[in-house]
Design a protein around this motif. Sequence first.
Motif, PDB file in Angstrom:
ATOM      1  N   TYR A 148       0.845  -1.201   0.000  1.00 20.39           N
ATOM      2  CA  TYR A 148       0.000   0.000   0.000  1.00 20.39           C
ATOM      3  C   TYR A 148       0.880   1.251   0.000  1.00 20.39           C
ATOM      4  CZ  TYR A 148      -3.363   3.482   1.671  1.00 20.39           C
ATOM      5  OH  TYR A 148      -4.143   4.608   1.815  1.00 20.39           O
ATOM      6  N   THR A 149       1.924   1.239   0.805  1.00 27.11           N
ATOM      7  CA  THR A 149       2.829   2.381   0.911  1.00 27.11           C
ATOM      8  C   THR A 149       3.581   2.611  -0.389  1.00 27.11           C
ATOM      9  OG1 THR A 149       3.120   1.963   3.279  1.00 27.11           O
ATOM     10  CG2 THR A 149       4.752   3.368   2.217  1.00 27.11           C
ATOM     11  N   ALA A 165      -8.590   7.806   2.968  1.00 27.17           N
ATOM     12  CA  ALA A 165      -9.412   6.988   3.857  1.00 27.17           C
ATOM     13  C   ALA A 165     -10.086   5.850   3.099  1.00 27.17           C
ATOM     14  CB  ALA A 165     -10.472   7.865   4.535  1.00 27.17           C
ATOM     15  N   LEU A 166     -10.597   6.138   1.903  1.00 21.80           N
ATOM     16  CA  LEU A 166     -11.281   5.127   1.097  1.00 21.80           C
ATOM     17  C   LEU A 166     -10.350   3.967   0.761  1.00 21.80           C
ATOM     18  CD1 LEU A 166     -13.591   4.074  -0.700  1.00 21.80           C
ATOM     19  CD2 LEU A 166     -12.732   5.567  -2.520  1.00 21.80           C
ATOM     20  N   THR A 167      -9.138   4.285   0.329  1.00 22.42           N
ATOM     21  CA  THR A 167      -8.212   3.220  -0.046  1.00 22.42           C
ATOM     22  C   THR A 167      -7.751   2.419   1.175  1.00 22.42           C
ATOM     23  OG1 THR A 167      -6.370   4.804   0.013  1.00 22.42           O
ATOM     24  CG2 THR A 167      -7.400   4.375  -2.129  1.00 22.42           C
ATOM     25  N   LEU A 200      -6.703  -1.985   2.855  1.00 19.35           N
ATOM     26  CA  LEU A 200      -5.994  -2.452   4.049  1.00 19.35           C
ATOM     27  C   LEU A 200      -6.925  -3.065   5.087  1.00 19.35           C
ATOM     28  CD1 LEU A 200      -3.407   0.426   4.685  1.00 19.35           C
ATOM     29  CD2 LEU A 200      -2.975  -1.834   3.706  1.00 19.35           C
ATOM     30  N   GLY A 201      -8.252  -2.835   4.909  1.00 22.67           N
ATOM     31  CA  GLY A 201      -9.202  -3.328   5.897  1.00 22.67           C
ATOM     32  C   GLY A 201      -9.188  -2.508   7.177  1.00 22.67           C
ATOM     33  N   THR A 202      -8.726  -1.254   7.085  1.00 25.71           N
ATOM     34  CA  THR A 202      -8.676  -0.366   8.247  1.00 25.71           C
ATOM     35  C   THR A 202     -10.083   0.089   8.615  1.00 25.71           C
ATOM     36  OG1 THR A 202      -6.544   0.429   7.422  1.00 25.71           O
ATOM     37  CG2 THR A 202      -7.585   1.716   9.164  1.00 25.71           C
ATOM     38  N   SER A 230     -12.827   5.006  11.322  1.00 31.41           N
ATOM     39  CA  SER A 230     -12.328   6.032  12.233  1.00 31.41           C
ATOM     40  C   SER A 230     -10.803   6.122  12.190  1.00 31.41           C
ATOM     41  CB  SER A 230     -12.799   5.746  13.668  1.00 31.41           C
ATOM     42  OG  SER A 230     -12.339   4.469  14.096  1.00 31.41           O
ATOM     43  N   ARG A 231     -10.126   4.976  12.168  1.00 32.84           N
ATOM     44  CA  ARG A 231      -8.665   4.980  12.103  1.00 32.84           C
ATOM     45  C   ARG A 231      -8.186   5.490  10.738  1.00 32.84           C
ATOM     46  NH1 ARG A 231      -4.624   2.581  15.010  1.00 32.84           N
ATOM     47  NH2 ARG A 231      -5.995   3.212  16.716  1.00 32.84           N
ATOM     48  N   ALA A 232      -8.881   5.083   9.666  1.00 36.08           N
ATOM     49  CA  ALA A 232      -8.507   5.531   8.323  1.00 36.08           C
ATOM     50  C   ALA A 232      -8.669   7.041   8.185  1.00 36.08           C
ATOM     51  CB  ALA A 232      -9.365   4.816   7.273  1.00 36.08           C
TER      52      ALA A 232
END
Length: 255
Positions: free
Chosen positions: A130-131, A154-156, A161-163, A166-168
């Motif tokens: 992802y990075t 946030a969407l990606t 990543l399955g985040t 709120s954390r995203a």
Amino acid sequence: MIFLLVIGLVAGTINAMAGGGGLLTIPSFMALGLSPLQAIATNYPTAIAANFSASLRFWQHGELDLKAEWPRAVVTFVFGIVGGIAIQHIPNDFLKILIPILLIVISIWLVVNPQAGEVKASARLSPLRYTILILPILGWYDGFFGPCSGTFYALTAVSLLGTTLSRATANAKFYNTFGGLGGFVSFITSPHIHWVYAAIMMVGTFAGSYLGASLVIKHGTRLVRLALVVVSVGMSIKLLFDQPFFQAFFQQLLK
């Protein structure tokens, strides 16, 4: 000047809650007579203030892990510089038409995808991939133009990543801070930044983002995003109608 302060407050609040504060700030700067390139350059300090404020609030609430996320933020910073350099090589007359169209397209995307990023998905990429594969693209866009980059971060993160949302969202504000900082660095020695407008708007976006980050912890974002889209499309259409090409086009249609 009150206009800039109010727009900054509203845009900052919306940006922290739903993303896309630049959909209001950039056309507002253009409505005050700044060229497209000046509007983008002047928006960098205001976006940095907004995203730093939101990041601070999320960190205080425990949603942002600075130790884990700073390497990704560095990636967005580096590619934000590249994006900021790229935007400076596009003709101003072309930007006058391109920017309102981009704003409208992004707004339509938000309408068509009202729940974008709200449904948690299984991880499809490792954090390292992802990075390497996603963040450079988003960091480049953040420095090149910017509006809704937080939404895209946030969407990606949620979909790849399955985040959790709120954390995203918290991570997105942190990435936004550094992506915008990269774009700002590419403009810092140029004459395009209107520092008075930027300073006034920064006060509003900083306060609004802190408020918005507090609200997103407790409330939803759907109505706020709808209001953002309506205002942004209206301002973008107005900016397009101000261009001689479109004025001549509609005059021909009315004959």
